[in-house]
Enzyme design. Structure first.
Site, mmCIF file in Angstrom:
data_model
loop_
_atom_site.group_PDB
_atom_site.id
_atom_site.type_symbol
_atom_site.label_atom_id
_atom_site.label_comp_id
_atom_site.label_asym_id
_atom_site.label_seq_id
_atom_site.Cartn_x
_atom_site.Cartn_y
_atom_site.Cartn_z
ATOM 1 N N HIS A 176 -57.710 -17.007 -75.853
ATOM 2 C CA HIS A 176 -58.074 -15.625 -75.529
ATOM 3 C C HIS A 176 -58.818 -15.523 -74.215
ATOM 4 O O HIS A 176 -58.693 -14.533 -73.493
ATOM 5 C CB HIS A 176 -58.884 -15.013 -76.673
ATOM 6 C CG HIS A 176 -57.999 -14.529 -77.761
ATOM 7 N ND1 HIS A 176 -58.319 -14.623 -79.083
ATOM 8 C CD2 HIS A 176 -56.774 -13.970 -77.706
ATOM 9 C CE1 HIS A 176 -57.315 -14.140 -79.798
ATOM 10 N NE2 HIS A 176 -56.370 -13.732 -78.985
ATOM 11 N N CYS A 207 -36.499 -10.589 -64.230
ATOM 12 C CA CYS A 207 -37.387 -9.481 -64.583
ATOM 13 C C CYS A 207 -38.264 -9.791 -65.786
ATOM 14 O O CYS A 207 -38.920 -8.912 -66.314
ATOM 15 C CB CYS A 207 -36.592 -8.201 -64.807
ATOM 16 S SG CYS A 207 -35.452 -8.309 -66.188
HETATM 17 C C1 PEP Z 1 -37.110 -10.043 -71.069
HETATM 18 O O1 PEP Z 1 -36.675 -10.225 -72.195
HETATM 19 O O2 PEP Z 1 -37.500 -10.965 -70.320
HETATM 20 C C2 PEP Z 1 -37.209 -8.684 -70.522
HETATM 21 C C3 PEP Z 1 -37.511 -8.489 -69.259
HETATM 22 O O3 PEP Z 1 -37.028 -7.643 -71.362
HETATM 23 P P1 PEP Z 1 -38.108 -7.222 -72.469
HETATM 24 O O4 PEP Z 1 -39.371 -7.994 -72.204
HETATM 25 O O5 PEP Z 1 -38.273 -5.763 -72.332
HETATM 26 O O6 PEP Z 1 -37.422 -7.624 -73.736
#
Ligand code: PEP
Ligand code: MG
Length: 549
Positions: free
Chosen positions: A183, A481
């Site tokens: 944490h 992403c």
């Molecule tokens: C992922 O799975 O890496 C992604 C970018 O989508 P989410 O986190 O919204 O599932």
């Protein structure tokens, strides 16, 4: 002299050590002079008071601290624990001793489980100390508050302490216990506090020692020379100016462009992303707009949201993901039948195909918003697992008037067949959160397997490399992403594996931009091959960290 641990983030700090006070002494194991009922009432009152205090700290701190502290308050209210306390009171123990022993038993059990659960052991110790302090009428040991700024050194910090740290005074945290998922680490990341956890030698640091804490290398330099202090001061000033004024687009040291994009969940977050230097949007999570809806949103309602988003990025690339329903992101209007394994169920594009009108409406709303604005809209489908799904989505999106349609690579099958998937799509965007979950078979929501959820794992990186190679061969963009893109060093490795853009939460943009600028494409490729040759996530991270030094 140098000590090392796991650095959180990229910052560094110079200052004097102030140690966290030692824990309270263990309560004596002498028989109580009160009745077991009286001791029981005292224990119950103190457990309740401590739970309320922890909850109050969480409410004041907000952010992820709130959830962490809520979980800690539940520990104080745990019925199994209080039953254990009652059993010990029946043996004639004092409330102080019974609470101490009951918590210690649970703490040892958690610690023996290791990994994420082991890292929760410190949270239990903290609750125990607070309850014993409350029972004994003494203050709970907490963060000291000297007049001057300082580097806080502790065995581990309790969430209740980390959440309310005075950030004007605490320059950095150094803990001897705790790992990257403790944490302390989670909250330090959230509050952008310079931190190094797991510095096993930190117990030898004394109050007043001067240290340099460098999270990027995970090094604590004790009694630094004047030259070392001057170099650290320069690094701190450079980082501060880089964060304060995002300069130019993302690029490697040799000029290779790596556009840095933002992950967003609402149009309202766009302004902050632009301020922080986002060059566009790499992932707009449309399901976040409709998590509370019981019925599918209309074309007009959606068009309003998308138009606002696109207007914030004139002339810029904006990648919008169609609704990703299921598992961690349930949407009752898309998939509300119970499933035993929702992460493996009718989710993402599968759920949309089962309700094709919802998908058509969303793509229509996006095409309308695109026509009314100036940005460069790309759309993509989540959880694509077959070549046929890629073909289906791209064709439908093109038919409905969208120029650029791609797929997310989040399932190993899509990465393994990336050449064929990309032949059917205009681009790919790798979601490393789900790709890691499915590659390591580790539920991303489950704390007990969190140590498997590490995108540095060479198996995940090998899959990223497959997609990167396919993208290069077919001349198709490959974005990242997932959270992995927000880890500055891993971001360099991902570019070395063939990622052409990186998208992340806006808070991470400055550090990633600065890290990319330090290395050439050749170096990024070398780091990628080092990481791929490792046997584990820990080894991969260590190999690349050693190479950059
Ligand atoms: C992922 O799975 O890496 C992604 C970018 O989508 P989410 O986190 O919204 O599932
Ligand atoms: Mg995902």
């Amino acid at each position: 002299m140098q000590m090392t641990g796991v650095g959180i983030g990229r910052g560094s700090a110079i200052g004097q050590v102030v140690r966290m006070p030692e824990p309270l002494p263990d309560p004596q194991d002498s028989p109580s002079s009160r009745s077991a009922e009286d001791e029981g009432a005292r224990a119950a009152a103190s457990l309740a008071a401590v739970a309320a205090d922890i909850r109050d700290r969480g409410a004041r701190a907000g952010g992820s601290a709130k959830n962490v502290l809520e979980a800690q308050a539940f520990m104080a209210e745990d019925p199994t624990l209080s039953a254990d306390v009652t059993t010990r009171l029946a043996d004639g123990k004092t409330a102080e001793r019974a609470v101490f022993e009951a918590f210690a038993g649970f703490r040892d059990m958690l610690r023996s489980m290791g990994g994420y659960m082991g890292e929760r052991a410190a949270d239990l110790d903290d609750v125990s100390q607070r309850v014993v302090a409350h029972l004994s009428g003494v203050p709970a040991p907490g963060v000291p508050s000297p007049e001057h700024p300082f580097i806080l050194v502790a065995r581990d910090l309790a969430p209740a302490d980390t959440a309310l740290l005075d950030l004007d005074k605490v320059l950095a945290l150094v803990t001897s216990d705790g790992g990257p998922t403790s944490h302390t680490a989670i909250l330090a990341r959230d509050k952008a506090i310079v931190a190094i956890v797991g510095v096993s030698e930190a117990s030898s640091l004394s109050d007043g020692d001067t240290v340099i804490v460098d999270a990027a290398t995970g090094a604590v330099t004790v009694s630094p020379t004047d030259d070392e202090i001057a170099a650290a001061e320069r690094a701190i000033a450079e980082r501060e100016s880089a964060i304060a004024a995002p300069t130019g687009p993302g690029a490697l040291a040799d000029g290779t462009p790596v556009p840095l994009l933002a992950n967003l969940g609402s149009a309202a977050a766009a302004e902050d992303a632009v301020t922080k230097g986002a060059e566009g949007v790499g992932l707009f999570r449309t399901e976040f707009l409709f998590l509370d809806s019981n019925s599918a949103p209309t074309v007009e309602e959606q068009q309003g949201h998308y138009t606002k988003l696109l207007q914030a990025f004139p002339g810029k690339k904006v990648v919008v993901r169609v609704l990703d329903a299921g598992a961690d992101k349930p949407l009752s209007f898309l998939n509300d039948s119970p499933e035993e394994n929702p992460a493996l169920g009718l989710r993402g594009l599968r759920a949309l195909r089962a309700n094709e009108q919802i998908l058509r409406d969303q793509l229509t709303a996006l095409a309308n918003a695109d026509a009314a604005t100036e940005s460069d809209l790309w759309v993509m489908a989540p959880m694509v697992s077959t070549v046929e799904e890629a073909r289906y989505f791209t064709a439908l999106a093109h038919d409905l008037g969208l120029r650029t349609a791609g797929v997310m690579v989040e399932v190993p099958s899509a990465a393994l067949l990336a050449d064929r998937i990309l032949a059917e799509s205009d681009f790919a965007s790798i979601g490393t959160n789900d790709l890691t979950q499915y590659t390591l078979a580790a539920d991303r929501l489950l704390g007990s397997v969190a140590s498997f959820q590490d995108p540095w794992h060479p198996a995940v990186l090998r899959l990223v490399g497959e997609v990167g190679a396919a993208g290069a061969a077919l001349d198709r963009p490959v974005g990242i992403c997932g959270e992995a893109a927000a880890d500055p060093l891993l971001a360099v490795v991902l570019v070395g594996l063939g990622a052409t853009t990186l998208s992340m939460s806006p808070a991470a943009l400055a550090d990633v931009r600065a890290e990319l600028a330090r290395f050439t494409l050749d170096q990024a490729k070398q780091f990628a091959s080092l990481a791929l040759s490792a046997n584990s996530a820990v080894e991969a991270r260590a190999a690349v960290t050693a190479a950059i030094q």
